[in-house]
Design an enzyme around this catalytic site. Structure first.
Site, PDB file in Angstrom:
ATOM      1  N   LYS A 282     -67.590  39.169 -44.127  1.00 17.03           N
ATOM      2  CA  LYS A 282     -66.214  39.283 -43.643  1.00 17.03           C
ATOM      3  C   LYS A 282     -66.229  39.316 -42.113  1.00 17.03           C
ATOM      4  CE  LYS A 282     -62.769  41.321 -46.394  1.00 17.03           C
ATOM      5  NZ  LYS A 282     -62.086  42.408 -47.090  1.00 17.03           N
ATOM      6  N   GLU A 370     -55.429  48.783 -61.130  1.00 19.08           N
ATOM      7  CA  GLU A 370     -54.275  49.676 -61.208  1.00 19.08           C
ATOM      8  C   GLU A 370     -54.066  50.188 -62.626  1.00 19.08           C
ATOM      9  OE1 GLU A 370     -54.343  46.754 -59.645  1.00 19.08           O
ATOM     10  OE2 GLU A 370     -53.880  47.221 -57.564  1.00 19.08           O
ATOM     11  N   ARG A 398     -48.599  45.982 -62.142  1.00 17.28           N
ATOM     12  CA  ARG A 398     -49.740  45.759 -63.017  1.00 17.28           C
ATOM     13  C   ARG A 398     -49.862  46.835 -64.107  1.00 17.28           C
ATOM     14  NH1 ARG A 398     -54.143  42.538 -60.980  1.00 17.28           N
ATOM     15  NH2 ARG A 398     -52.823  40.719 -60.791  1.00 17.28           N
TER      16      ARG A 398
HETATM   17  C1  LIG Z   1     -53.371  43.791 -57.863  1.00 17.77           C
HETATM   18  C2  LIG Z   1     -53.685  43.966 -56.410  1.00 17.77           C
HETATM   19  N1  LIG Z   1     -54.090  45.178 -55.958  1.00 17.77           N
HETATM   20  C3  LIG Z   1     -54.374  45.349 -54.652  1.00 17.77           C
HETATM   21  C4  LIG Z   1     -54.274  44.307 -53.772  1.00 17.77           C
HETATM   22  C5  LIG Z   1     -54.515  44.523 -52.280  1.00 17.77           C
HETATM   23  N2  LIG Z   1     -55.664  43.710 -51.813  1.00 17.77           N
HETATM   24  C6  LIG Z   1     -55.498  42.561 -51.148  1.00 17.77           C
HETATM   25  S1  LIG Z   1     -56.937  41.831 -50.759  1.00 17.77           S
HETATM   26  C7  LIG Z   1     -57.815  43.091 -51.445  1.00 17.77           C
HETATM   27  C8  LIG Z   1     -59.303  43.057 -51.413  1.00 17.77           C
HETATM   28  C9  LIG Z   1     -59.837  41.867 -52.111  1.00 17.77           C
HETATM   29  O1  LIG Z   1     -61.222  41.909 -52.080  1.00 17.77           O
HETATM   30  P1  LIG Z   1     -62.063  40.655 -52.501  1.00 17.77           P
HETATM   31  O2  LIG Z   1     -61.524  40.090 -53.750  1.00 17.77           O
HETATM   32  O3  LIG Z   1     -63.493  41.035 -52.508  1.00 17.77           O
HETATM   33  O4  LIG Z   1     -61.753  39.598 -51.360  1.00 17.77           O
HETATM   34  P2  LIG Z   1     -62.207  39.638 -49.825  1.00 17.77           P
HETATM   35  O5  LIG Z   1     -61.051  40.178 -49.056  1.00 17.77           O
HETATM   36  O6  LIG Z   1     -63.417  40.480 -49.716  1.00 17.77           O
HETATM   37  O7  LIG Z   1     -62.457  38.225 -49.498  1.00 17.77           O
HETATM   38  C10 LIG Z   1     -56.975  44.061 -51.982  1.00 17.77           C
HETATM   39  C11 LIG Z   1     -57.408  45.299 -52.629  1.00 17.77           C
HETATM   40  C12 LIG Z   1     -53.837  43.068 -54.285  1.00 17.77           C
HETATM   41  N3  LIG Z   1     -53.661  42.001 -53.491  1.00 17.77           N
HETATM   42  N4  LIG Z   1     -53.567  42.927 -55.593  1.00 17.77           N
END
Ligand SMILES: Cc1ncc(C[n+]2csc(CCOP(=O)(O)OP(=O)(O)O)c2C)c(N)n1
Length: 626
Positions: A282, A370, A398
């Site tokens: 990242k 969630e 969710r």
């Molecule tokens: C259902 C849901 N819960 C929480 C989020 C908030 N959220 C957005 S991006 C993220 C992290 C995603 O991590 P990852 O899939 O590893 O992707 P990265 O950002 O590391 O590329 C979260 C928790 C979301 N978008 N959707």
């Protein structure tokens, strides 16, 4: 080619002739554009910088004007937008009229779904792959999912199914060991182990499979040779998802465009559900974000001067509803050891990080789960704990069934802190917190509160943590008013009249009361004296208060930062109708029944008629003074 490689690129087709070296330079230019744009507009920085090379390799290998590409969540799609004809709109990222921060089919045919919630990509991609399989089209489907989102139940449901039904589905696991913060859970630990334990496999079986799918006439020896050379050390027979029926390959360095392109080309030879494990970092290419990816996940605007990064002030954080709610919770947690706090991968955003630091043994980050978080809270409540779950309104959707089945139906004392309830601003329609009143107020036994000021928030937290049944407190992405509107004690189902007048009455729920009070001040100066009441509860609605407001005023204006259908105004109309009141006197101001695009929260509130100025205009009309 000289620098300025990005200028002539208007579609992915323009990448075709480029060498790996040119792509490396192009990646640098794209990173610069992303960083500059986020500096000006804010946005998801760290995740986007991490997938620039991967995006280039994918667009180079596939033709996504025909093949399908789905980004999980979609917060990491900036390079994809830039490459798919949206450079111009990208300059105005997340501002009204500019590119949205997430995929949007209205912007481009290269986006297939409007997304913003995590864990959905594999299911929609599998559906696409199955549709293409049925059509015999030969069209391929690719889904890119992060290691954080992979732990979401729905993603695992899709993998479970994909292994069984087949389809030309390539899953790119973008593993950067981070969700917003470090990825949690056993799967994350497993993936970390995969980084260090090389598990090389029995190539024979894989080569046979590849050959089975090759077009007739492809020279056998060449295929075996190419496959062995590129993926020899990449086949992972022991991978947990191999056992589930996926073919698994990798890991590949996600910042080595040459390796990536080679691996992805190899993946194109297969037509079964398969996973390519890619390692990325990242924030790659921008040191502050690489060093602190969580802090730069969703960045506010910033400036860079002589290597120094100055971020837009975070000093207002302590003035927010989020901060205030967690402060109230911490006060209670001091004296009540039963209190535990749960977040679903949002310890920062929900403010619960402070709780986690203070009470690490009473704090749970369940990952992007969630549903599990809410159901686990039910178990904790049944076991005698006082669980408090803080989730954004949009993501709590969710867990609707868990709120019904595990919490409400059991009548368990789970407290839900619904953060970002209401209009959210630049994240747009995928993230608007506009539906929680509608999806909670029909659940028997739920108490649903919304504070207008800090005093009300404190009173609600007291009641919620002492309750014997389920409770939710909703508050927006906004600041708490600097002064309380009253000191009247908070009682379940009772509104508070904050000022009295004869010209008309405003009944506001939650943070919109501040705008109502400001409007009442302005109107008082014009000789229009209004009653303003803070409803405090969307459920139970204060029926007697509604009755007296209707009886004593020519009209009652009901305000809420929520969608109109099924919201607080609906609840007031129901309460009025049940009492035989004249519902024609009740007027509603709520967010209209449509998806609200990205803009500032202020502009969205104004468009809905929920700012002080708009309320003044509405009241003048109601009073015949417009
Ligand atoms: C259902 C849901 N819960 C929480 C989020 C908030 N959220 C957005 S991006 C993220 C992290 C995603 O991590 P990852 O899939 O590893 O992707 P990265 O950002 O590391 O590329 C979260 C928790 C979301 N978008 N959707």
């Amino acid at each position: 080619m000289p620098d300025g490689l990005l200028d002539p690129i208007h579609s992915p087709a323009d990448l075709r002739g480029m060498s790996a070296e040119d792509l490396v330079r192009l990646a640098r230019e794209i990173r610069t554009l992303i960083t500059k744009t986020v500096a000006a507009r804010g946005g998801h920085l760290a995740s986007n910088l991490g997938v620039v090379d991967l995006t280039l390799a994918l667009h180079r290998a596939f033709d996504f004007s025909r093949d399908h590409l789905i980004w999980d969540v979609g917060h990491q799609c900036y390079a994809h937008k830039i490459l798919t004809g949206r450079k111009a709109g990208f300059a105005n990222l997340r501002t009204a009229g500019g590119a949205s921060g997430f995929p949007n089919p209205a912007e481009s045919p290269y986006d297939l779904f409007r997304t913003g919630h995590a864990g959905t990509s594999l299911s929609t991609a599998l559906g696409l792959a199955l549709a293409e399989k049925a059509a015999g089209s030969g069209v391929r489907t690719v889904a890119v999912i992060g290691d954080g989102a992979l732990g979401a139940g729905m993603a695992l449901e899709a993998i479970n199914h994909a292994g069984e039904v087949g389809g030309d589905l390539l899953i790119i696991l973008n593993d950067n060991q981070m969700a917003i913060g470090p990825t949690v859970g056993g799967l994350a630990r497993y993936l970390t182990r995969m980084r260090t334990t090389a598990a090389y496999g029995n190539l024979k079986q894989d080569v046979h499979e590849v050959l089975d799918k090759l077009p007739l006439g492809e020279p056998l020896a060449r295929a075996i040779h190419a496959f062995k050379n590129t993926l020899k050390e990449a086949v992972i027979p022991d991978h947990v998802f191999e056992r589930w029926g996926l073919r698994c390959f990798g890991p590949v360095d996600g910042h080595h465009i040459g390796d990536l392109m080679e691996a992805i080309e190899e993946m194109k030879r297969l037509t079964v559900p398969r996973l390519l494990h890619v390692h990325t970092r990242k924030g790659c290419g921008f040191a502050p974000a690489a060093e602190e990816p969580a802090a730069w996940h969703s960045a506010k605007p910033f400036t860079e001067c002589n290597g120094q990064v100055v971020r837009e002030s975070e000093s207002d954080e302590q003035l927010t509803w989020t901060y205030a709610a967690v402060s109230e919770l911490l006060d209670h947690a001091k004296s009540d050891e039963r209190i535990v706090a749960i977040t679903a991968a949002m310890p920062d955003g929900t403010g619960l990080l402070r709780f986690g630091h203070r009470y690490p043994d009473r704090f749970f980050d369940v990952g992007i789960c969630e549903q599990h978080g809410v159901a686990m809270a039910a178990g904790l409540a049944r076991g005698g704990r006082r669980p408090v779950v803080a989730i954004y309104s949009t993501f709590l959707q969710r867990a609707y069934d868990q709120l019904f089945h595990e919490v409400a139906l059991q009548g368990l004392p789970v407290v839900v802190l619904i953060d970002r309830a209401g209009l959210v601003g630049a994240d747009g329609p995928t993230h608007q917190g506009l539906y929680d009143i509608a999806y909670l107020r029909h659940l028997p036994g739920f108490t649903l509160a919304a504070p207008a000021d800090r005093h009300e928030l404190a009173g609600m937290m007291d009641l919620a943590l002492a309750a014997t049944g389920p409770w939710a407190i909703r508050y927006p992405r906004d600041r708490v008013p600097p002064a309380d509107f009253s000191t009247q004690p908070v009682e379940v189902g009772r509104a508070a009249v904050l000022r009295r007048g004869k010209a008309g009455a405003i009944l506001g729920l939650g943070s919109v009361v501040a705008a109502a009070m400001a409007a009442a001040e302005t109107l008082a100066a014009e000789g229009l004296d209004l009653t303003v009441a803070s409803a405090r509860f969307a459920k139970p609605v204060d029926g007697p208060c509604v009755a007296s407001l209707v009886a004593e005023h020519p009209w009652v204006l009901v305000l809420e930062d929520h969608t109109a259908p099924g919201g607080f105004g609906s609840a007031v109309l129901e309460a009025a109708a049940e009492r035989g009141l004249d519902t024609r006197k009740i007027h509603r101001v709520a967010v209209p029944d449509e998806f609200i695009e990205h803009d500032t929260r202020g502009a969205q509130l104004a468009a809905a008629g929920l700012t002080a100025e708009k309320i003044v205009e509405r009241v003048r009309t109601l009073c015949g003074k417009a």
